[in-house]
Design an enzyme around this catalytic site. Structure first.
Site, PDB file in Angstrom:
ATOM      1  N   LYS A 217       0.824  -1.213   0.000  1.00 25.41           N
ATOM      2  CA  LYS A 217       0.000   0.000   0.000  1.00 25.41           C
ATOM      3  C   LYS A 217       0.862   1.269   0.000  1.00 25.41           C
ATOM      4  O   LYS A 217       0.649   2.187  -0.786  1.00 25.41           O
ATOM      5  CB  LYS A 217      -0.911  -0.027   1.236  1.00 25.41           C
ATOM      6  CG  LYS A 217      -1.613   1.260   1.509  1.00 25.41           C
ATOM      7  CD  LYS A 217      -2.661   1.545   0.465  1.00 25.41           C
ATOM      8  CE  LYS A 217      -3.144   2.960   0.567  1.00 25.41           C
ATOM      9  NZ  LYS A 217      -4.433   3.168  -0.032  1.00 25.41           N
TER      10      LYS A 217
ATOM     11  N   CYS B 252      -3.938  10.624   1.399  1.00 27.06           N
ATOM     12  CA  CYS B 252      -3.214   9.381   1.114  1.00 27.06           C
ATOM     13  C   CYS B 252      -1.808   9.681   0.606  1.00 27.06           C
ATOM     14  O   CYS B 252      -0.816   9.429   1.278  1.00 27.06           O
ATOM     15  CB  CYS B 252      -3.983   8.584   0.076  1.00 27.06           C
ATOM     16  SG  CYS B 252      -5.708   8.421   0.511  1.00 27.06           S
TER      17      CYS B 252
END
Ligand code: SAJ
Length: 457
Positions: free
Chosen positions: A215, A269
């Site tokens: 991720k 993010c």
């Protein structure tokens, strides 16, 4: 393994779509959030975030009788943690003079602690929140083991990153490949069974630390690639080049795909996750650190561009020209867009906000218009009531976000509604000749040619 009831902690941009999608696929879901506003709204079938299609799925989920909300968890077959992992506001790390941001794992810790009293043998716990490498093993497992149960043998524990793109969350949730990292292979298998409820993309089992790294690697790669695009924009301006033209030509190469420069990188993010690597291993991450630095300083580059546009404008007036330090003083600027990217209402970590703050710091009077959140209250920012309110008395129009409704603006119509005769496009949304024809001095980020053209026309 069969899951009849699951409990999802965190009902934000990831938790709520996930909870609703499980519910419409026949699983009983208890959505949990510490924010009572979110819980109360959901109980009434309302949502307080904007994501295309979300309202419909939530309504469907509630009507199915499978989705309910509460501020506290209950016993369930599986627990999913989808809470934010921001960085700390006022605390920094330092390595060799490189100041870096630190992850605030407070929400993950409290959500995990809230599960402990309800954890039973055979349950599955999944962490979805983007987290530094080894969080599942070093932080989450020890907290859950306070229950007296052992991770991997008494209960299953996984890390499974969400990888959905805001604006396309509901589709990507189902179609994207899903990585499931278990603390044991059996845990990964249990996670696989859970997500197979609705995931149509590949479901791949691995270990939890690999899944955590996957991720952060994805978002870090994107951040570094945007940083190089932003650096190319700076270079293009120095060398009299239009970076957008140069990028489109370079991208004709079969193995090159340069991303788009802009006012910086925002959101919750990409502008956050690379710091997780830097914090975990500052000595190994000079490239990641410097990419963050380039993207975080891009709003300053935009401010320099605004100053230069005013200077160019004044230089054209006989006797004009002001000292650089005061050039922005009392200038009226209409800032179009505050969201962190096009066509979303999310204002978190937005470079546009940073640009507005920096302009104001130098004395400019900025009015900002954000069509996706017209009622937003932003600290220290004057929000306009409408586009015409923002531009009416402005000296300069500054485009900061490529919202579709800004791309389609007609320069001639804008010219008739504003006193501004300078327009700056930081996102390559507008056509230079159309704006110049409508009487604007036109500047585009990364494009030295547009500024040169103003002097010719
Ligand atoms: N941006 C540029 N230039 C570009 C592309 C983006 O300046 O060429 C800027 C955007 O304007 C924005 C920021 O970067 O400010 C991030 O936007 P984004 O669209 O790249 O990504 P996010 O933050 O909306 O979503 C990302 C996605 N990750 C990747 O594409 C690798 C998404 O799949 C993740 O699920 C999400 O982060 C997340 O939750 O981690």
């Amino acid at each position: 393994m069969k899951f009849n009831k699951i409990c999802i902690l965190g009902l934000g941009y990831i938790g709520l779509p996930t909870a609703s999608t499980f519910a419409v696929n026949g699983v009983k879901v208890l959505g949990v959030d510490v924010n009572t506003k979110v819980v109360d709204a959901l109980k009434k079938g309302e949502i307080i975030i904007h994501e295309p299609g979300l309202r419909d799925v939530v309504t469907q989920a509630i009507h199915s009788g499978n989705l309910s909300a509460s501020p506290k968890p209950e016993e369930a077959d599986a627990f999913l943690i989808a809470v934010p992992t921001p960085f700390k506001e006022h605390e920094y790390g330092d390595f060799d003079g490189r100041k870096y941001k630190l992850a605030d794992m407070g929400a993950v810790i409290s959500a995990t602690e809230a599960i402990v009293p309800f954890l039973r043998k055979g349950n599955l716990v999944v962490l979805e929140s983007t987290s530094p490498p080894r969080t599942t093993i070093d932080l989450v497992a020890p907290i859950l083991e306070r229950s007296g149960l052992k991770a991997g043998s008494d209960f299953f524990l996984c890390y499974s990153p969400e990888r959905v793109l805001p604006g396309q969350i509901l589709r990507e949730l189902i179609e994207n490949a899903r990585v499931i990292g278990g603390v044991t292979p059996e845990s990964a298998k249990a996670g696989h069974d859970l997500y197979a409820t609705f995931v149509k993309g590949k479901i791949i089992e691995t270990d939890s630390t690999t899944a955590e790294m996957v991720k952060i690697m994805e978002n870090t790669t994107r951040d570094v690639n945007i940083a190089i695009a932003n650096e190319f924009a700076r270079l293009a301006e120095k060398f009299g080049v239009d970076v957008w033209e140069a990028i489109s030509l370079a991208n004709l190469h079969p193995r090159i795909n340069i991303l788009s420069p802009g006012p910086g990188v925002g959101g919750h993010c990409i502008s956050v996750d690379p710091w997780f690597f830097v914090e975990a291993a500052p000595e190994l991450t000079p490239l990641i650190y410097h990419a963050r630095y380039v993207n975080d300083t891009q709003p300053h580059f935009v401010v320099e561009k605004v100053k230069q546009a005013f200077k160019d404008d004044q230089a054209a007036v006989p006797g004009g020209g002001e000292a650089a330090s005061s050039i922005l003083l009392n200038k009226k600027i209409a800032a179009l867009g505050l969201a962190y990217k096009p066509d979303v209402d999310d204002l978190r970590e937005s470079p546009a906000n940073e640009v507005v703050h920096l302009l104001q710091k130098e004395g400019a009077q900025v009015k900002a218009w954000e069509p996706f959140k017209p009622d937003a209250k932003m600290d220290g920012i004057t929000m306009a009531a409408s586009l015409s309110d923002a531009i009416k008395d402005a000296d300069l129009i500054l485009l900061l976000v490529k919202h579709t409704e800004f791309v389609t603006l007609k320069p001639e119509e804008i010219a008739s509604q504003t006193t501004a005769r300078i327009a700056i496009d930081t996102v390559n949304a507008w056509k230079m000749d159309e704006w110049q024809k409508a009487g604007f001095q036109f500047h585009r980020l990364g494009d030295a040619k547009s500024s040169i053209q103003n002097h010719k026309s």
